[in-house]
Write an enzyme that holds these catalytic residues in place. Structure first.
Site, PDB file in Angstrom:
ATOM      1  N   GLU A 162       1.087  -0.765  -0.248  1.00 44.02           N
ATOM      2  CA  GLU A 162       0.485   0.302   0.030  1.00 44.02           C
ATOM      3  C   GLU A 162       0.911   1.241   0.285  1.00 44.02           C
ATOM      4  OE1 GLU A 162      -2.831  -0.147   3.174  1.00 44.02           O
ATOM      5  OE2 GLU A 162      -3.701  -1.907   2.487  1.00 44.02           O
ATOM      6  N   GLU A 367      -5.228  -8.432   1.029  1.00 45.14           N
ATOM      7  CA  GLU A 367      -5.963  -8.313   2.578  1.00 45.14           C
ATOM      8  C   GLU A 367      -7.185  -8.272   2.259  1.00 45.14           C
ATOM      9  OE1 GLU A 367      -4.061  -5.101   4.843  1.00 45.14           O
ATOM     10  OE2 GLU A 367      -1.827  -5.443   4.260  1.00 45.14           O
TER      11      GLU A 367
HETATM   12  C1  FCB Z   1      -4.555  -1.626   5.757  1.00 51.16           C
HETATM   13  C2  FCB Z   1      -2.588  -2.084   5.999  1.00 51.16           C
HETATM   14  C3  FCB Z   1      -2.873  -3.253   6.926  1.00 51.16           C
HETATM   15  C4  FCB Z   1      -3.866  -3.088   8.317  1.00 51.16           C
HETATM   16  C5  FCB Z   1      -5.869  -2.729   7.228  1.00 51.16           C
HETATM   17  C6  FCB Z   1      -6.420  -3.084   8.397  1.00 51.16           C
HETATM   18  O1  FCB Z   1      -4.657  -0.358   4.636  1.00 51.16           O
HETATM   19  O2  FCB Z   1      -2.519  -2.607   4.752  1.00 51.16           O
HETATM   20  O3  FCB Z   1      -1.587  -3.083   7.832  1.00 51.16           O
HETATM   21  O4  FCB Z   1      -3.645  -1.972   9.179  1.00 51.16           O
HETATM   22  O5  FCB Z   1      -5.022  -1.961   6.784  1.00 51.16           O
END
Ligand code: FCB
Length: 466
Positions: A162, A367
């Site tokens: 990210e 994620e």
């Molecule tokens: C993302 C991050 C991760 C976590 C989630 C909820 O932006 O990559 O580390 O904090 O959000």
């Protein structure tokens, strides 16, 4: 709903969020250690200690993954452990990850490391951080040292997690480390993160020609709240530019989008782009990681006085450079404990967009998950049915995309266990495993048992339960 054979099921964490032991074995400060010390930056004054004490409990945590039947573990490597102060290699730091990789492999779990999940050595921030071009070269050096140590056992590498957060939240909004509110530095950081990604990709390939290399981006569908209002439509275009296309286009097409360069021209983005940079940045990849949480429904309203940020609570600056009077009107959707709208269909949309608009690459959801105010009951269980509903909805959305022809190869839920949620500290719980921060006892939540079943079956039950 059956998933493809060999679909990679896993769970994710990140070094600073779970490890603790922030001064062990030669580790020095990252920008997050320093950011946490400033009162007001993190809810509750929370810091990277104790986190989930993963550094000292790593064997126990791998045993937990085995119990859940996970096939892969996405973790990140802490730069300040491997090269304290961004300087010489620290063997003790590498040894920790080497042991982790060995333990995973011994248990049949694929290691899926990310080289940078936001913990820049503070010493490099003091030289300008990601606003300084030199940091990109330091990152490639660091990547090379990690691949040299682990490349005989790790086959999939992710460079950055990210970069939107690292640049816009860290250098423009100031709500993430290093807490700067300098839009010029933020656009410089975008380019230098991307350059670091490209240089690291080349360094990994040179050291390990068979490696699979990718980057993980947090992508959002962006909509104008009122499609008939030109101001909303333009805000949506700009947000899509700054959130998605500013990373996707250079990496996958070798160019920055012209409209984004125009939007950010007052902040000097093009001043940082040197000849050859885009060739480096667009070094071909083997996969793309997608982090998906929600959508952006945007509007421009004259009555808005302040720039909204993630939660409203920690309002500092805005990550949305150059946009005034921006707001995110509610659409009446359910929300998580982060106040993020729950919209599984947005995941299908993101995957389909990548499939139709960009050169096709194998995709992984690196994620996806949700924070809810979980309660550990007197009977020792956590009945997080809201999280089950969240993950199930998003897995259905992912499956829909696969049905449409998207080459989706895996899913990592965020997160394996409760952890340090950046500016929100320990108050927000994202884990499928509950962590008691006083005792460090781990308790798989209902969602963990449910997820273990999905992984075992490689399938979801039909909505009627059959
Ligand atoms: C993302 C991050 C991760 C976590 C989630 C909820 O932006 O990559 O580390 O904090 O959000």
């Amino acid at each position: 709903m059956v998933f493809p054979t060999d679909f990679l099921w896993g769970a994710a964490t990140a070094a600073f969020q779970v490890e603790g032991s922030t001064t062990a074995d030669g580790r020095t400060d990252s920008i997050w250690d320093v950011f946490c010390r400033v009162p007001g930056n993190v809810v509750g004054g929370d810091t990277g200690e104790p986190a989930a004490d993963h550094y000292r409990r790593v064997e126990q945590d791998v045993a937990l993954m085995v119990d859940l039947g996970l096939r892969a573990y996405r973790f990140s490597i802490a730069w300040p452990r491997v090269r304290p102060d961004g300087g010489a290699v620290n063997q003790a730091g590498l040894d920790f990850y080497s042991r982790l990789v060995d333990t995973l492999l011994a248990n049949g779990i694929t290691p899926w490391p990310t080289l940078y999940h936001w913990d820049l050595p503070q010493a490099l921030e003091e030289k300008g951080g990601w606003a300084n071009r030199d940091t990109a070269y330091r990152f490639a050096e660091y990547a090379e040292s990690v691949v040299g140590a682990l490349g005989d056992r790790v086959s999939s590498w992710t460079t950055l997690n990210e970069p939107w957060c690292s640049s816009f939240l860290g250098y423009a909004a100031g709500v993430h480390a290093p807490g700067r509110q300098e839009p010029e530095a933020a656009v410089a950081a975008v380019h230098h993160l991307l350059l670091g990604h490209g240089l690291a990709t080349r360094a990994i390939r040179a050291a390990q020609p068979t490696a699979q290399v990718g980057i993980t981006l947090n992508l959002y569908p962006v909509f104008p709240a009122d499609p008939a209002n030109p101001a909303d439509v333009d805000a949506a275009r700009r947000l899509d530019g700054m959130q998605n296309r500013i990373f996707l286009d250079p990496v996958l097409r070798g160019t920055y989008p012209a409209d984004v360069l125009d939007d950010l021209a007052p902040y000097g983005i093009s001043d940082h782009v040197r000849e050859g940079d885009l060739d480096v940045i667009s070094t071909p990849l083997d996969m793309l990681g997608v982090n998906y949480y929600s959508e952006h429904n945007v509007a421009v309203r004259p009555e808005v006085e302040v720039h909204p940020t993630r939660n409203g609570r920690l309002q500092k600056g805005s990550p949305w450079i150059g946009l005034d009077k921006l707001t995110f009107p509610s659409r009446g959707l359910p929300r998580t404990d982060m106040d993020w709208e729950v919209q599984p269909a947005g995941l299908t949309a993101v995957l389909l967009r990548l499939h139709s608009e960009y050169p096709r690459l194998p995709l992984y959801i690196t994620e996806n998950g949700a924070a809810y105010p979980d309660v550990l009951g007197a009977d020792g269980t956590v009945g997080d049915s809201d999280r089950v509903t969240f993950i199930e909805g998003h897995l259905r959305a992912a499956h829909d995309a696969i049905q449409e022809g998207v080459d989706l190869r895996g899913y990592f839920c965020w997160s394996l266990m409760d952890n340090f949620e950046w500016a929100e500290g320990y108050a927000k719980r994202f884990g499928i495993v509950h962590v008691d921060y006083d005792t460090q006892v781990r308790t798989p939540k209902m969602s963990a048992m449910w997820y273990a079943n999905v992984v075992r079956e490689n399938a979801l039950n039909a909505p009627d339960g059959s």
